[in-house]
Design an enzyme around this catalytic site. Sequence first.
Site, PDB file in Angstrom:
ATOM      1  CE  LYS A   1     -22.451  43.694 -36.445  1.00  8.54           C
ATOM      2  NZ  LYS A   1     -21.961  43.909 -37.830  1.00  8.54           N
TER       3      LYS A   1
HETATM    4  C1  LIG Z   1     -21.830  45.155 -38.359  1.00 11.84           C
HETATM    5  C2  LIG Z   1     -20.885  45.249 -39.460  1.00 11.84           C
HETATM    6  C3  LIG Z   1     -20.246  46.456 -39.769  1.00 11.84           C
HETATM    7  C4  LIG Z   1     -20.573  47.745 -39.050  1.00 11.84           C
HETATM    8  O1  LIG Z   1     -20.179  47.740 -37.696  1.00 11.84           O
HETATM    9  P1  LIG Z   1     -20.836  48.782 -36.671  1.00 11.84           P
HETATM   10  O2  LIG Z   1     -20.285  48.418 -35.364  1.00 11.84           O
HETATM   11  O3  LIG Z   1     -22.313  48.620 -36.766  1.00 11.84           O
HETATM   12  O4  LIG Z   1     -20.407  50.146 -37.129  1.00 11.84           O
HETATM   13  C5  LIG Z   1     -19.311  46.456 -40.789  1.00 11.84           C
HETATM   14  N1  LIG Z   1     -19.029  45.334 -41.492  1.00 11.84           N
HETATM   15  C6  LIG Z   1     -19.639  44.166 -41.224  1.00 11.84           C
HETATM   16  C7  LIG Z   1     -19.304  42.974 -42.052  1.00 11.84           C
HETATM   17  C8  LIG Z   1     -20.566  44.081 -40.203  1.00 11.84           C
HETATM   18  O5  LIG Z   1     -21.150  42.920 -39.943  1.00 11.84           O
END
Ligand SMILES: *Cc1c(COP(=O)(O)O)cnc(C)c1O
Length: 473
Positions: free
Chosen positions: A112
């Site tokens: 993210k």
């Molecule tokens: C947020 C997250 C996901 C999922 O991603 P989305 O965009 O919500 O589908 C998967 N793995 C990790 C480590 C995350 O932080």
Amino acid sequence: MRFVSTRGEAPAVDFEQVLLAGLARDGGLYVPESWPAFSSAQIAAMAGRPYAEVAVEVIQPFVGDSISKQTLAQMAGEVYAGFGHPAVVPLKQIGDNDWLLELFHGPTLAFKDVAMQLLGRLFDHVLSKRGERITVVGATSGDTGPAAIEGCRGREAVDIFILHPHDRVSEVQRRQMTTVLDDNVHNIALEGTFDDCQALLKDMFNDAAFRDRVRLSAVNSINWARVMAQIVYYFTAAVAVGGPHRPVAFSVPTGNFGDVYAGYAARQMGLPVDKLVVATNRNDIMARFFQSGEYRAGTVHPTISPSMDVQVASNFERYLYDLHGRDPERLRACMAQFAEHGGFRLTNAEKAATGTLFVGCRVDENETLETIAEVHAACGEIIDPHTAVGVRAARQCRAEPAIPMITLATAHPAKFPDAVERATGVRPSLPPRLADLLQREERYDRLANDLQSVETYIADRASLTRPTEKNTR
Ligand SMILES: *Cc1c(COP(=O)(O)O)cnc(C)c1O
């Protein structure tokens, strides 16, 4: 570029507005009015170029005239220079035509950061130009929060409030949020699940009076700018393994459907994506949807991949809008049925259309641990449980061994040391810059799952509405 709401009852807006608003006023999500298209030659020309440069190419059509290309290039350059690897998002081979795209070299060790670091800059740039402030509110199941806080901490024009479900995020994840002591950072531990946090967030956005009073904005994956920044690495990864001259498949550990939706967007923009494997843990609403054509919420179960413990996938609405021919009336009918009856089902023709690109795959806890151990034994790589769900799904669901399969590695293994140690006997350590995290001072408040209490808490603390405010503009 203009952006329209999936629900069709809010006016089209430009990039600045889409960045600052997050959710549309009619409760819908913003999507670009049309998809920018890249030719095969343009995509081929991305090969071998620095990540930040490709980011500018991919992002520019969405940003349009809102920010000059030069300013955008400067922002992207600074943001991605802050990552802990010169390739920003390096690719690693873990088997025959089997690859890992490491997206966890940012400040909070999760994918993210790739979007959120840029988002913080975009906010500051646009707000200072307009002489405005905003209140960012987000809900997190673990990784959005730390990344959002790192992106916004200390920013002049932003107050940030992050709701996390009390006792349902890992200690490392919690501390990555609660040990950030900047004045503009506020952590709320909500007595409820992640879906409760998300529901409260939606309610706050639908409360127009509150929304206007604090100038509410979102950094959750519903913010278009986040999706936009995530499209970039699908391009860089695909060209690194031979695209656009050969098709590429991706396996994406999925929760809110934001990351995998960015892969769909890349394909709409001309990238030859053969398949997108939608990899879920036992919270499998999205895997079930692509297998059965039925979208039906279940109850949320805590797992060892907690950032994917989601049963209502907020970005899914964006894809559904396209699937229904961009007809907001049909989209609204689906969402109304979901709200009233807890689910809806696609027609056979619609289901067939989803199957040309998406494959749903659910991975259970034992398979996740097995996969961490397997990858470690086979090539010495230590992967985190979210990534392991992706790798397992990739191996289980790949139809064409000749097509490169790239699994998105979404978190650093040290964020989930217990599961990794259970699987491999090795306890992964945090990188030096986070080594003292478990000793740092924490600050957060625990609140009941109640809209009124949360709104009051925010209004009392946001600079715009705080009674004794010194630095209001
Ligand atoms: C947020 C997250 C996901 C999922 O991603 P989305 O965009 O919500 O589908 C998967 N793995 C990790 C480590 C995350 O932080």
